[in-house]
Write an enzyme that holds these catalytic residues in place. Structure first.
Site, PDB file in Angstrom:
ATOM      1  N   SER A 538      35.410 -69.916 -24.777  1.00  0.00           N
ATOM      2  CA  SER A 538      34.062 -70.420 -25.033  1.00  0.00           C
ATOM      3  C   SER A 538      33.155 -70.020 -23.867  1.00  0.00           C
ATOM      4  CB  SER A 538      34.104 -71.929 -25.263  1.00  0.00           C
ATOM      5  OG  SER A 538      32.914 -72.386 -25.853  1.00  0.00           O
ATOM      6  N   ASP A 623      33.516 -70.689 -36.762  1.00  0.00           N
ATOM      7  CA  ASP A 623      33.148 -71.307 -35.489  1.00  0.00           C
ATOM      8  C   ASP A 623      31.671 -71.711 -35.490  1.00  0.00           C
ATOM      9  OD1 ASP A 623      32.732 -71.982 -32.803  1.00  0.00           O
ATOM     10  OD2 ASP A 623      34.173 -70.497 -32.117  1.00  0.00           O
ATOM     11  N   HIS A 658      36.024 -73.282 -33.938  1.00  0.00           N
ATOM     12  CA  HIS A 658      36.040 -73.201 -32.478  1.00  0.00           C
ATOM     13  C   HIS A 658      37.350 -73.696 -31.863  1.00  0.00           C
ATOM     14  CE1 HIS A 658      33.728 -72.422 -28.869  1.00  0.00           C
ATOM     15  NE2 HIS A 658      34.098 -73.583 -28.349  1.00  0.00           N
TER      16      HIS A 658
END
Length: 686
Positions: A538, A623, A658
């Site tokens: 991320s 995501d 995610h």
């Protein structure tokens, strides 16, 4: 003769992007369309290429998966906690991916009541997440959220725990959590904007009413804020919170008057961050008021909550970060951080005692745990270190005795914590700052530059990754790897200034800190550039993108998970989920100064014609936090420009978002894939 595996080629379709008189040509902008069959075909081609390139490791991946899974106790249960007369337990059964939520009335010997068997609920879905379990005050109803797509858009359902009936209400597009008023029939919840996924409205729902008739009790109109709702531990107040990166605001309402008007606790003042806890006739406020960078604790009467009434009880300390407060009937407990280390401080309300729990390690993590019971002498906390599995401990705050309720079991018969050692190292960054690292390895390793090192960091949002135990990590350590957790600026490991010094116009400190840690590890002969591997996900994936452009020669391999690599284009698109709320973290590129600074480090914009390390990049089609097209575009541009013949792989999970897979063992397959990638580069085959 070895058969050549064709590399996926992506068509260039130039898009002209112009801002502040600066023109960027983005050849792969067109990937921003998940409905386009050409886009899906490209992602599938990359997946096929990944499968072909790693075919020789597939058996090893399976072995690693079984090895990692073999250390986990499959038939496991959480330590019970007591709430409103019931003991709540989450348990897992052998061979099953999802938890079973249960409770027992009054005592742990009472009959078991199953609230949710998530295995049954999830059986028709490739992804399933149950969230936000909220029991009504009379213990008869439960509200809960379900996400079956992995985009963090939850549907709230209500279940009658006496009859097992699931009511007809389906409250869609929420954060998943809901809060009951004292009347057992009024629910408050946060609704999300369909496109940006920003939680922006708090609704009130009456049991049995049409969801379409739910009332908006608060609308957060500022796009840089998100909103949420909860109840104080004292059960007296419902609280609506609004927060941006730098500013907080709360509204309160007595829980027994759900149709009343919420009133502002302290109106938002840009830069004023505060949080509130209720006890008797006062609120306790943790804030950065009056330049209290590391936060302080104040109290204020229930009926005079404005900041002019806040009276300091724990003053600001330049060297100690105040992170949290836990309130009990006779005590309050502070979570503090001093020189990077967690401290738990226990204080009697009457002032007769004030002491710290003793910890004796340099690479440990200690946090308060589930403490929902207000009228108790027992503090529950968790403790683990890099070499010590996690424990759940009940500490009696009166007698000062502790009881270990559970220590994580590491199965397989091979783990002995005495075989490993951990240490804290300090590298010196290019600007002279000392950067701490938590390090773990098997005893007996020689520092001769030949050891493989797995260096991990995050470094954004003030989020601190503490040194923690991982049974999966043993699969690397037992094959000779050293694990390094770099506490780079952008987190809060060394206090609030550590965060401030790694954001906005100081963001590059995060990247140079990581690089300087790498150089230190090489200089001190922990490893060499031939054996150094970097990993982050991320915002930590942004870090991976940046270091691969800045100092690719330092790393043999990089793993970038769901990486945020197309910084400017994303931050200029306010239709993308979460963008506007991030301006205080990264800057607003609509302002030229921020645009130019972001452009100077944005990984996608800085890919050059040069050699890059071996790389594994992962993403999820659904995501909601880092859209799949960021890593996909980045990989396409790297393929176009890099001059080496090293491995570059993109793996897109076509089902998940995610957080990756939802089952507890499915996610271990992703870990096994990453470990096999590293071990293969080290020519370790088993």
């Amino acid at each position: 003769m070895k058969k050549e595996i064709p590399v996926p080629i992506l068509a260039k379709k130039p898009t002209k992007l112009e801002k502040h008189g600066d023109v960027r040509i983005d050849n792969y902008y067109w990937l921003n369309d998940r409905e386009n069959s050409e886009v899906i075909a490209y992602l599938e081609a990359e997946n096929a290429y990944n499968d072909a390139m790693t075919a020789h490791t597939k058996d090893f991946q399976k072995d690693l998966f079984e090895e990692i899974k073999g250390r986990i106790k499959e038939d496991d249960s959480s330590v019970p906690y007591k709430l409103n007369g019931y003991w709540y337990i989450k348990k897992y059964e052998e061979g099953k991916d999802y938890p079973i939520h249960t409770r027992r009335k009054g005592s742990l010997d009472a009959p078991e009541e199953i609230l949710f068997d998530v295995n049954e609920m999830a059986k028709d879905y490739s992804y399933y997440k149950l969230s936000g379990i909220s029991i009504s005050p009379n213990n008869k109803l439960v509200a809960y959220g379900v996400d079956t797509v992995s985009r963090r858009q939850y549907v709230i359902h209500i279940k009658n725990l006496e009859t097992g009936e699931i009511y007809k209400e389906r409250i869609e597009n929420t954060t998943g959590s809901a809060t009951w008023a004292a009347d057992n029939k009024t629910l408050f919840y946060a609704n999300k904007d369909e496109q940006t996924l920003r939680s922006e409205k708090i609704y009130k729902h009456k049991l049995g009413d049409e969801v379409a008739n739910d009332v908006v009790v608060f609308h957060e109109e500022d796009e840089t804020y998100i909103t949420f709702v909860y109840k104080t531990k004292s059960k007296k107040y419902l609280v609506i919170g609004s927060y941006s990166t730098l500013t907080m605001e709360y509204r309160i309402l007595e829980a027994d008057t759900p149709d009343g008007e919420f009133r502002v606790f302290q109106e938002r003042v840009r830069g004023l961050e505060y949080s509130i806890s209720h006890y008797k006739d006062h609120f306790y406020v943790m804030s950065n008021k009056d330049k209290a960078t590391n936060f302080k604790l104040s109290k204020t009467p229930e009926n005079n909550t404005g900041k002019e009434h806040w009276e300091d009880i724990i003053p600001h300390r330049a060297a100690v970060l105040l992170e949290d407060i836990e309130i009990f009937k006779d005590f309050f407990v502070l979570s503090e951080r001093d020189n990077g280390l967690n401290k738990i401080r226990i204080i009697r309300w009457d002032g007769k005692e004030d002491y710290y729990l003793p910890f004796d390690n340099e690479t440990y993590t200690a946090n308060t745990s589930v403490n929902v019971d207000f009228d108790t002498e027992t503090l529950r906390y968790t403790y683990n270190s890099m070499t010590t599995p996690a424990s759940v401990i009940d500490f009696n705050m009166v007698t000062k005795t502790k009881e270990v309720k559970k220590e994580q079991e590491v199965l397989g018969g091979k783990f002995d914590k005495n075989n490993y050692t951990s240490e804290r190292l300090w590298a010196t960054s290019s600007d002279g700052t000392k950067i701490p690292m938590s390090v773990m390895y098997r005893k007996g390793i020689k520092k001769d530059g030949t050891n493989p090192v797995f260096q991990y960091a995050y470094g954004s949002y003030g989020s601190t990754i503490d040194p923690y135990f991982s049974s999966a990590r043993l699969s690397l350590l037992d094959r000779g790897f050293i694990f390094v957790l770099a506490h780079v600026r952008g987190g809060e490991y060394l206090g609030r200034n550590w965060y401030e010094d790694g954001k906005l116009m100081h963001k590059k400190n995060t990247f140079t800190d990581f690089i300087d840690c790498s150089k230190y590890l090489i200089e001190q002969k922990y490893t060499s550039a031939k054996h150094l591997y970097a990993s982050g996900g991320s915002a930590g994936g942004l870090l991976m993108g940046a270091i691969s452009n800045m100092n690719p020669e330092l790393y043999n391999g990089i793993i970038a998970s769901v990486p945020f690599v197309d910084v400017i284009t994303t931050m200029l698109d306010d239709s993308i989920p979460l963008t506007t709320g991030e301006y205080d973290e990264w800057g607003n590129p609509n302002e030229k100064e921020y645009y130019e600074y972001m452009k100077s480090y944005s990984p996608y914009d800085n890919v050059e014609t040069k050699e890059y390390p071996n790389m594994l990049v992962t993403t999820g089609l659904h995501d909601s936090q880092v859209q799949y097209w960021e890593p996909a575009k980045w990989v396409a541009k790297l393929r176009e420009l890099k001059t080496d013949n090293r491995i570059l792989l993109l793996h897109t999970d076509m089902e998940a978002g995610h957080g990756g897979a939802s089952g507890r063992f499915e996610s271990l397959k992703e870990v096994a894939e990453e470990y096999a990638f590293l071990l293969d580069l080290e020519n370790i085959k088993e």
